[in-house]
Design an enzyme around this catalytic site. Sequence first.
Site, PDB file in Angstrom:
ATOM      1  N   ASP A 199      12.585  -3.242  24.722  1.00  0.00           N
ATOM      2  CA  ASP A 199      13.174  -2.278  24.801  1.00  0.00           C
ATOM      3  C   ASP A 199      12.945  -0.997  25.172  1.00  0.00           C
ATOM      4  O   ASP A 199      11.770  -0.969  25.915  1.00  0.00           O
ATOM      5  CB  ASP A 199      12.807  -1.376  23.227  1.00  0.00           C
ATOM      6  CG  ASP A 199      13.533  -0.286  22.447  1.00  0.00           C
ATOM      7  OD1 ASP A 199      14.005  -0.287  21.463  1.00  0.00           O
ATOM      8  OD2 ASP A 199      12.840   0.715  23.007  1.00  0.00           O
ATOM      9  N   ASN A 207      19.016   9.571  28.737  1.00  0.00           N
ATOM     10  CA  ASN A 207      21.169   9.524  28.785  1.00  0.00           C
ATOM     11  C   ASN A 207      20.873  11.156  28.937  1.00  0.00           C
ATOM     12  O   ASN A 207      22.039  11.670  28.918  1.00  0.00           O
ATOM     13  CB  ASN A 207      21.354   9.422  27.336  1.00  0.00           C
ATOM     14  CG  ASN A 207      21.589   8.210  27.201  1.00  0.00           C
ATOM     15  OD1 ASN A 207      22.520   7.191  28.108  1.00  0.00           O
ATOM     16  ND2 ASN A 207      22.006   7.085  26.005  1.00  0.00           N
ATOM     17  N   GLU A 242      19.782  -0.563  23.202  1.00  0.00           N
ATOM     18  CA  GLU A 242      19.288  -0.515  24.683  1.00  0.00           C
ATOM     19  C   GLU A 242      17.496  -0.939  24.089  1.00  0.00           C
ATOM     20  O   GLU A 242      16.537  -1.028  24.561  1.00  0.00           O
ATOM     21  CB  GLU A 242      18.265   1.284  25.202  1.00  0.00           C
ATOM     22  CG  GLU A 242      18.312   2.269  23.841  1.00  0.00           C
ATOM     23  CD  GLU A 242      17.248   1.562  22.934  1.00  0.00           C
ATOM     24  OE1 GLU A 242      17.101   1.146  21.891  1.00  0.00           O
ATOM     25  OE2 GLU A 242      16.178   2.058  23.879  1.00  0.00           O
TER      26      GLU A 242
HETATM   27  P1  GH3 Z   1      11.853   4.930  22.602  1.00  0.00           P
HETATM   28  O1  GH3 Z   1      10.819   4.414  23.777  1.00  0.00           O
HETATM   29  O2  GH3 Z   1      11.150   4.721  20.817  1.00  0.00           O
HETATM   30  O3  GH3 Z   1      12.515   3.226  22.629  1.00  0.00           O
HETATM   31  O4  GH3 Z   1      12.322   6.093  22.416  1.00  0.00           O
HETATM   32  P2  GH3 Z   1      14.372   5.416  23.201  1.00  0.00           P
HETATM   33  O5  GH3 Z   1      15.053   7.416  23.285  1.00  0.00           O
HETATM   34  O6  GH3 Z   1      14.436   4.455  23.988  1.00  0.00           O
HETATM   35  O7  GH3 Z   1      14.870   5.258  21.171  1.00  0.00           O
HETATM   36  P3  GH3 Z   1      15.878   5.842  20.640  1.00  0.00           P
HETATM   37  O8  GH3 Z   1      16.470   4.359  19.368  1.00  0.00           O
HETATM   38  O9  GH3 Z   1      15.695   7.299  20.171  1.00  0.00           O
HETATM   39  O10 GH3 Z   1      17.069   6.009  21.748  1.00  0.00           O
HETATM   40  C1  GH3 Z   1      17.760   4.765  21.825  1.00  0.00           C
HETATM   41  C2  GH3 Z   1      19.379   5.260  22.801  1.00  0.00           C
HETATM   42  O11 GH3 Z   1      20.274   4.735  23.194  1.00  0.00           O
HETATM   43  C3  GH3 Z   1      20.120   6.141  22.396  1.00  0.00           C
HETATM   44  C4  GH3 Z   1      21.881   5.490  22.122  1.00  0.00           C
HETATM   45  O12 GH3 Z   1      22.469   7.206  22.410  1.00  0.00           O
HETATM   46  C5  GH3 Z   1      21.553   5.390  23.439  1.00  0.00           C
HETATM   47  N1  GH3 Z   1      22.099   4.498  23.805  1.00  0.00           N
HETATM   48  C6  GH3 Z   1      22.689   2.882  23.501  1.00  0.00           C
HETATM   49  N2  GH3 Z   1      24.305   2.984  23.355  1.00  0.00           N
HETATM   50  C7  GH3 Z   1      24.092   2.837  24.479  1.00  0.00           C
HETATM   51  C8  GH3 Z   1      24.488   2.944  25.488  1.00  0.00           C
HETATM   52  O13 GH3 Z   1      25.341   1.813  25.438  1.00  0.00           O
HETATM   53  N3  GH3 Z   1      25.018   3.512  26.500  1.00  0.00           N
HETATM   54  C9  GH3 Z   1      24.155   4.418  26.621  1.00  0.00           C
HETATM   55  N4  GH3 Z   1      24.310   5.208  27.941  1.00  0.00           N
HETATM   56  N5  GH3 Z   1      23.242   4.804  25.838  1.00  0.00           N
HETATM   57  C10 GH3 Z   1      23.143   3.938  24.636  1.00  0.00           C
HETATM   58 MG    MG Z   2      13.925   2.943  23.036  1.00  0.00          MG
HETATM   59 MG    MG Z   3      15.418   0.702  20.583  1.00  0.00          MG
HETATM   60 MG    MG Z   4      13.775   3.278  19.449  1.00  0.00          MG
END
Ligand code: GH3
Ligand code: MG
Ligand code: MG
Ligand code: MG
Length: 323
Positions: A199, A207, A242
């Site tokens: 992860d 983002n 992600e």
């Molecule tokens: P942590 O270290 O705890 O994993 O924090 P994090 O911010 O990585 O985890 P969180 O689950 O809060 O956020 C994941 C983000 O990934 C939220 C979502 O908007 C983004 N995301 C999901 N799919 C995609 C994608 O296909 N493209 C992009 N650019 N962002 C994505």
């Molecule tokens: Mg993450």
């Molecule tokens: Mg995640």
């Molecule tokens: Mg997360």
Amino acid sequence: RAITSLEIGMQAPERSAVADTGKGGRILLVDDRESSYERLATILAAEHTIDVEPNPTEALFHAAEGNYDLLIVSLDLNNFDGLRLCSQARSLERTRHVPILAIAEAENSTRLLRGLEIGVNDYLLRPIDKTELLARVRTQIRRRRYTDHLRDNVQNSIEMAITDALTGLHNRRYMESHLATLAEQASTRGKPLALMILDIDYFKSINDNYGHDAGDDVLREFAVRVRKSIRGIDLACRYGGEEFVIVMPETDLHVAGMVAERLRRSIAGEPFAVHKGTKRIEVTISIGLTTLEQKGEAVADVLKRADTALYRAKHDGRNRVVS
Ligand code: GH3
Ligand code: MG
Ligand code: MG
Ligand code: MG
């Protein structure tokens, strides 16, 4: 995006395939009587590209190499059974889908029937009528192009259905359908199986700080680095936004731990280029790692254990591997 089976079944033919005239085909004519093939070739050359091969053995070779739309085979070859050529063409991978139009003397109807049984698509009896020849050839070529088109569509649909469009890795559905099989194989063969969930750390803030496109760039580059660090038999998929899963057959915890650690370092050690290379950002990942614990263990339990390990990796400060 998931593709439904409805979409797979309903791929509409392209306009060109529907409107296809059946002209402009590539044809291989196998006939060893000069008077016969000269006339046939002259008629067909008005609408198609035509090659003549009197030698059936050579013909099979050309048919396999030449990318033909149609084979026209005379069944009354001098020293060779034209039917044998047809059946060989049907059994070769390269020629299996190429339609065959057989040509025979009217009194040869028994052989023609056998020809139809072994997969000849259509036939013409001598003396051959010019208009009928052209019409039947067009029909075969049109059908050939259409089935090719359908076959391509089916193949594309299957690929789309099991692939994550952004990263080109397998998608979650594919992983879930194969993980059970891999686990079963490991159990019956008494081999280890390792699984890790990866992860990206603080991906949300990537983002937020650099934009969603930059986030996508990171995901794509991440997939490239994952592919570089695994073997052909390992299964890598994008499990969620992600989040990624790597399944490693015949790999114990110790070796998988080294792979995970190497991958973690390859991410943290080299900043990711985003915005067409104009910006580089530091990325880290956390990895939860586990192995199949006992024979026949449910894959859901394995995934759950990896997820728990991942949670600890996050909780302990991220950018680390926990097993
Ligand atoms: P942590 O270290 O705890 O994993 O924090 P994090 O911010 O990585 O985890 P969180 O689950 O809060 O956020 C994941 C983000 O990934 C939220 C979502 O908007 C983004 N995301 C999901 N799919 C995609 C994608 O296909 N493209 C992009 N650019 N962002 C994505
Ligand atoms: Mg993450
Ligand atoms: Mg995640
Ligand atoms: Mg997360």
